[in-house]
Design an enzyme around this catalytic site. Structure first.
Site, PDB file in Angstrom:
ATOM      1  CE  LYS A   1      -7.192  -7.988   6.432  1.00  0.00           C
ATOM      2  NZ  LYS A   1      -6.343  -8.139   5.244  1.00  0.00           N
TER       3      LYS A   1
ATOM      4  CB  SER B   1      -3.182  -2.817   1.772  1.00  0.00           C
ATOM      5  OG  SER B   1      -3.030  -3.466   0.549  1.00  0.00           O
TER       6      SER B   1
END
Ligand code: ADP
Length: 164
Positions: free
Chosen positions: A42, A129
């Site tokens: 990520k 998130s």
């Protein structure tokens, strides 16, 4: 020495869903270390430093919670902290397969370390998130999902991105 648990995640950024799990872990264990892990898959929105600051701010009312960054294998970090417990939040459906896999892998790596799953609270079971980042990108209200300081940082982050 007391019981110690590690709450790992990327916290990009921390949401009310994360905080709910951290608070509940802090009621069960004597000490909780929130570990911000860098996930090589990520590309984060917030730097590690920003995530450390935000988590420090929003957990400052919890005396038995501390925040650290961690690299490498989670079980190595858990051992380095003298802990034997990992606490993770489990949202319906989406988390199950991945968390089960990680729990099994971690058990193979170190059978002395136990993974505890706390069911997400009803009101946060859909919250992630990534949804918060997406909403922030569209300028939507964030107050229900993240603490005010985090909402401010998200607004500032997207305002500075628009200027680029
Ligand atoms: P996200 O999936 O939101 O990017 P992280 O990778 O930071 O979150 O996740 C860290 C831990 O927090 C994981 O165990 C994840 O299941 C848990 N978690 C994240 N959001 C929630 C929520 N809304 N409710 C309960 N647990 C959550």
């Amino acid at each position: 020495m007391g019981t110690k648990a590690i709450c790992p995640g990327s916290f990009d950024p921390v949401t009310h869903g994360h905080l709910d799990i951290i608070r509940r872990a802090a009621r069960t264990f004597d000490h909780v270390v929130v570990a911000i892990l860098s996930n090589p898959r990520k590309q984060p929105l917030f730097t590690l430093q920003e995530r450390l600051e935000m988590l420090g701010e929003v957990t400052s009312d919890l005396p038995n919670v501390s925040v650290q960054s961690a690299e490498g294998l989670l079980v190595d970090f858990v051992r380095s902290q003298g802990a034997h417990a990992i606490v993770k939040g489990l949202r319906p459906i989406q988390d199950f397969e991945y968390e089960w896999q990680m729990g099994m892998v971690n058990r193979d790596l170190d059978p002395e370390i136990e993974t505890y799953f706390l069911m997400s609270s009803k009101e946060y079971s859909y919250l992630s998130s990534s949804i918060v980042r997406e909403l922030a990108g569209y300028g939507a209200s964030l107050d229900e999902h993240v603490p005010p300081r985090v909402a401010e940082r998200l607004r500032a982050k997207f305002a500075s991105k628009q200027k680029l």
